[in-house]
Every structure is written in C-alpha cells, then in structure tokens.
Design an enzyme around this catalytic site. Structure first.
Site, PDB file in Angstrom:
ATOM      1  N   ASP A   1      -1.312   4.401  -6.107  1.00  0.00           N
ATOM      2  CA  ASP A   1       0.142   4.494  -5.888  1.00  0.00           C
ATOM      3  C   ASP A   1       0.741   5.525  -6.666  1.00  0.00           C
ATOM      4  O   ASP A   1       1.427   5.456  -5.424  1.00  0.00           O
ATOM      5  CB  ASP A   1       0.543   3.103  -6.432  1.00  0.00           C
ATOM      6  CG  ASP A   1      -0.212   1.925  -5.729  1.00  0.00           C
ATOM      7  OD1 ASP A   1      -1.098   1.615  -6.176  1.00  0.00           O
ATOM      8  OD2 ASP A   1       0.735   1.129  -4.463  1.00  0.00           O
TER       9      ASP A   1
ATOM     10  N   ASN B   1      -3.437   2.993 -10.168  1.00  0.00           N
ATOM     11  CA  ASN B   1      -3.088   1.973  -9.402  1.00  0.00           C
ATOM     12  C   ASN B   1      -3.140   0.902  -8.951  1.00  0.00           C
ATOM     13  O   ASN B   1      -3.098   0.161 -10.754  1.00  0.00           O
ATOM     14  CB  ASN B   1      -4.929   2.764  -8.913  1.00  0.00           C
ATOM     15  CG  ASN B   1      -5.809   1.855  -7.176  1.00  0.00           C
ATOM     16  OD1 ASN B   1      -4.715   2.018  -5.635  1.00  0.00           O
ATOM     17  ND2 ASN B   1      -6.294   0.752  -6.896  1.00  0.00           N
ATOM     18  N   LYS B   2      -4.071   0.080  -8.177  1.00  0.00           N
ATOM     19  CA  LYS B   2      -3.856  -1.415  -8.376  1.00  0.00           C
ATOM     20  C   LYS B   2      -4.681  -1.755  -9.958  1.00  0.00           C
ATOM     21  O   LYS B   2      -5.311  -1.839 -10.551  1.00  0.00           O
ATOM     22  CB  LYS B   2      -4.090  -2.878  -7.705  1.00  0.00           C
ATOM     23  CG  LYS B   2      -4.601  -4.159  -7.234  1.00  0.00           C
ATOM     24  CD  LYS B   2      -3.266  -5.025  -7.983  1.00  0.00           C
ATOM     25  CE  LYS B   2      -2.207  -3.977  -6.785  1.00  0.00           C
ATOM     26  NZ  LYS B   2      -0.864  -4.117  -7.367  1.00  0.00           N
TER      27      LYS B   2
ATOM     28  N   GLY C   1       0.949  -1.203   0.041  1.00  0.00           N
ATOM     29  CA  GLY C   1      -0.206  -0.331  -0.082  1.00  0.00           C
ATOM     30  C   GLY C   1       0.876   0.982   0.144  1.00  0.00           C
ATOM     31  O   GLY C   1       2.311   1.576   0.731  1.00  0.00           O
ATOM     32  N   ALA C   2       0.155   2.380  -1.191  1.00  0.00           N
ATOM     33  CA  ALA C   2       1.396   3.044  -1.162  1.00  0.00           C
ATOM     34  C   ALA C   2       2.321   4.467   0.136  1.00  0.00           C
ATOM     35  O   ALA C   2       2.843   4.779   0.396  1.00  0.00           O
ATOM     36  CB  ALA C   2       0.955   3.949  -2.019  1.00  0.00           C
TER      37      ALA C   2
HETATM   38  O1  MRU Z   1       0.768  -4.027  -4.800  1.00  0.00           O
HETATM   39  P1  MRU Z   1      -0.025  -2.770  -3.501  1.00  0.00           P
HETATM   40  O2  MRU Z   1      -0.423  -4.167  -2.050  1.00  0.00           O
HETATM   41  O3  MRU Z   1       0.524  -2.276  -2.941  1.00  0.00           O
HETATM   42  O4  MRU Z   1      -1.661  -2.082  -3.734  1.00  0.00           O
HETATM   43  C1  MRU Z   1      -2.360  -1.516  -3.452  1.00  0.00           C
HETATM   44  C2  MRU Z   1      -2.992  -0.404  -3.878  1.00  0.00           C
HETATM   45  O5  MRU Z   1      -2.682  -0.464  -5.644  1.00  0.00           O
HETATM   46  C3  MRU Z   1      -3.944   0.142  -3.022  1.00  0.00           C
HETATM   47  O6  MRU Z   1      -4.751   0.445  -3.865  1.00  0.00           O
HETATM   48  C4  MRU Z   1      -2.476   1.948  -3.556  1.00  0.00           C
HETATM   49  O7  MRU Z   1      -1.235   1.620  -2.479  1.00  0.00           O
HETATM   50  C5  MRU Z   1      -3.652   2.619  -2.695  1.00  0.00           C
HETATM   51  S1  MRU Z   1      -3.341   2.511  -1.229  1.00  0.00           S
HETATM   52  C6  MRU Z   1      -3.614   3.635   0.216  1.00  0.00           C
END
Ligand code: MRU
Length: 363
Positions: A241, A251-252, A53-54
């Site tokens: 992210d 984002n993801k 998570g970012a």
């Molecule tokens: O690969 P990850 O689990 O780090 O990806 C996380 C995401 O894509 C979240 O949606 C993003 O970081 C926003 S977190 C507040």
C-alpha cells in the site's frame, strides 16, 4: 482478467461520464456492479471498500475528483474534493498520487475544460496501471521460472491479502507473475492467507485465482510459518500500500509476520508494486500512517449461511475490546527484492534509485 470467460476490469467508464465498478463487498458470492456518478459516490465506495487495493483506490479517487468537477470546476471545488477523497483511506499512497496527477493535468486549464480533461487523465491512470501490472507480471515471472527450473516441479507461492486484479484495474501486482507463470505452463500452486479481519484472501484472492484456474489452497493466517518449516513454500509474494524510498514495505496487517517466518526459513520474500506505491517523501516505514478501522471487523465475521444468505456473526464476547490496525510495515532488511514495472531491485534506496534514476535529481 476473465470471470467465466468474460473479460473484466475492476472499474470502467460508463455512459455520460459515470464510472462502473465491481462491488467487492459482495464477492465471492455475487458479482454485482455499482455506478459512481458523484464525488460522494466515489468517496463512499473507497471508504466502505466497495473498491479496495492501493492501485484501485488511486484509480477510483482520480475518477472521483473528475466527477466532482462536472458542475463546478473552480479551484475551490478541486481543493474541497481532494480533501474529501484524501480522507477516505490514509495508508495507500496511490490515492494522494492519483489526485496529484489529475490536479496537475487540469491546473492550467479553464474551468470549462477541466471536467473532460480530468476524466481523460483518470482514464490514462487506469491504462498506465494495467500496463505497469502487466510488466510487473513479466518481471516476476522470471523469478518463478528460475524456481521451477531444476525439475519443472510445482512452485508453491504464499500470498497475503489480495494483490490481484481486484486490487488494481487489471492483472494485479503480486498475482500478475502467478497468472503469467500459470499461463506459461509452469505448475504453480498458491497458499492463500485468509487475511483476517476482512478476509480479502479467502474471499477475493481465492475467487480470482479460481476464476482463472490457478490451483490454490486457502489457509488460516497462522499456518504459513509451519508450511515454511516443512519446506512447502518456495517464495512469498505480497503487494504493498506504500513503500518508502528506502524499501520498507507497508502492506495488509500480518505481512510482517510472514516476512519474519520467511527469513527464518530462507524463503525468498518479494513485494510487487508499481511506481505509484512508492512514497519518495518517506525514508522510514515507521512514519507511515496506519489506518485504524472499525473494531466490528474483528468482533464479527461475515459469510454465507447454509440457507444461502450473506450474514455477519459475532465471534467475540460482548464487552471485549478489539483493536483493528489494518496494515503493518515490513522493514527493507526482510525483503528479498521489490518487483516493479521497471524490473526487480534490492529493497533499499540505492536499489530503487537504480530503477528510477530520475528520482536522484528530484531527491
Ligand atoms: O485494505 P485493502 O483490502 O485495501 O488492502 C489491500 C492490500 O493490503 C493489498 O495487499 C495492497 O493494496 C496491494 S494491492 C495491489
């Protein structure tokens, strides 16, 4: 936020300068913590997604840089440690942002003062993240309140991946407004995309919503479109992210497809993110580096067996290739609004600059 009534954060300082984190690889089946004592521990935790998570990646990197300076706080060590941490995960810009913040805070200090000062700065980054997420929650709550208004009816919100408190230090970005709406007595229900390949929705978002008592339903990533066509989604909220200065939201992977379906069905699509996620140096989302992860995350799925052990099983024929690009970019034109700690704005350069006017001067 609370787990079984006990307040938790995702990371917190322990005795003698170590940092304790929740090991997210073990959720939802076990709540286990891990101690980070060195630069290598922190880099490994980010890379292997003990923490993810970012905003949390940024906070952990800040502590990682501090830990690296315990015995050697020379300029060379700062350079070397930053390089190691920066290479752990390339897409979330919060990582580079947090490293830069710690570096600026210690640059002019004597090496003997740098370790303590870096730890303090990492702590400040965490506290600021908590406050920013709280504020994102308060701004997002007003949007949910308006949707609930006509008849105090249930508001159905779809989210992708995990942008809750487990992705930050506390509260979360996309989930903070949902927690606040729930706590304010607004009937909310969350459609939780499972989020293949690593299933952060199924394992983490469902876990934290459940722990807080928020009604939710886990769905396969491909169901959102049908639910939107049936009028069963009132809004989409996702995290980010990295968001460019013009409002393109990275984002993801899979987020973009949700935004397309949302536009086709007139469902508002919001991204919730703190200032540390905005990359002011980029205009176009196409310039964002997309992390490519191991193909094994696609070819294998992990879960708990009937016998109670956590195991991985292969779901792809031996010999088939798999591609695992972890993020995608939703163009600003598909984003109804960006929810930040300073308020809600249009997804555009002008919209962001209205909230962050100090950026007009620095470009
Ligand atoms: O690969 P990850 O689990 O780090 O990806 C996380 C995401 O894509 C979240 O949606 C993003 O970081 C926003 S977190 C507040």
């Amino acid at each position: 936020m609370k787990i079984s009534g006990v307040p938790y954060r995702t990371l917190w300082p322990g005795e003698s300068g170590l940092v304790r984190v929740i090991d997210q690889r073990r959720l939802p089946f076990e709540l286990v913590t891990l101690d980070l004592k060195t630069l290598e521990d922190a880099a490994h935790a980010i890379k292997t997604m003990v923490v993810r998570g970012a905003p949390l990646i940024g906070a952990t990197a800040a502590y990682g840089l501090a830990l690296a300076l315990r015995t050697d706080a020379s300029d060379r060590r700062i350079e070397e440690a930053s390089k190691i941490l920066r290479a752990t995960r390339p897409t979330a810009v919060n990582l580079a942002w947090a490293l830069e913040r710690v570096r600026r805070a210690i640059a002019r200090l004597d090496p003997g003062q740098r370790f303590e000062a870096a730890l303090r700065e990492a702590g400040d980054i965490c506290e600021a993240d908590v406050e920013q997420c709280r504020s994102i929650g308060a701004h997002g709550l007003e949007i949910i309140r308006r949707l609930a208004k006509p008849s105090a009816r249930r508001v159905n919100i779809l989210t992708h991946c995990n942008a809750g408190w487990l992705a930050c230090v506390d509260w979360g970005t996309a989930l903070a407004p949902i927690y606040m709406a729930h706590d304010a007595g607004i009937p909310v229900h969350v459609w939780v995309d499972e989020t293949r390949p690593r299933n952060q929705g199924a394992s983490l978002t469902a876990y934290e919503l459940g722990a807080h008592g928020v009604p939710h339903t886990v769905i396969v990533d491909n169901l959102g479109g049908l639910l939107m066509q049936r009028g069963e989604v009132d809004m989409v909220i996702v995290g980010s992210d990295r968001t460019t200065a013009c409002g393109d939201v990275c984002n993801k992977v899979g987020t973009y497809l949700k935004a397309l379906a949302a536009r086709d069905n007139d469902v508002p699509f919001y991204a919730a993110l703190p200032v540390s996620t905005i990359d002011w140096s980029l205009d176009n989302g196409r310039d964002i580096e997309i992390e490519e992860r191991s193909a094994s995350e696609v070819t294998e799925v992990s879960g708990r067996t009937a016998a109670g052990e956590v195991a991985s099983v292969r779901v792809v024929p031996d010999g088939s290739a798999a591609l695992n690009l972890a993020f995608d970019v939703t163009p600003a034109r598909l984003v109804s609004g960006i929810i930040t700690e300073r308020g809600v704005c249009e997804a555009s350069r002008e919209g962001l600059l209205r909230l962050y006017p100090e950026r007009r001067r620095t470009g």
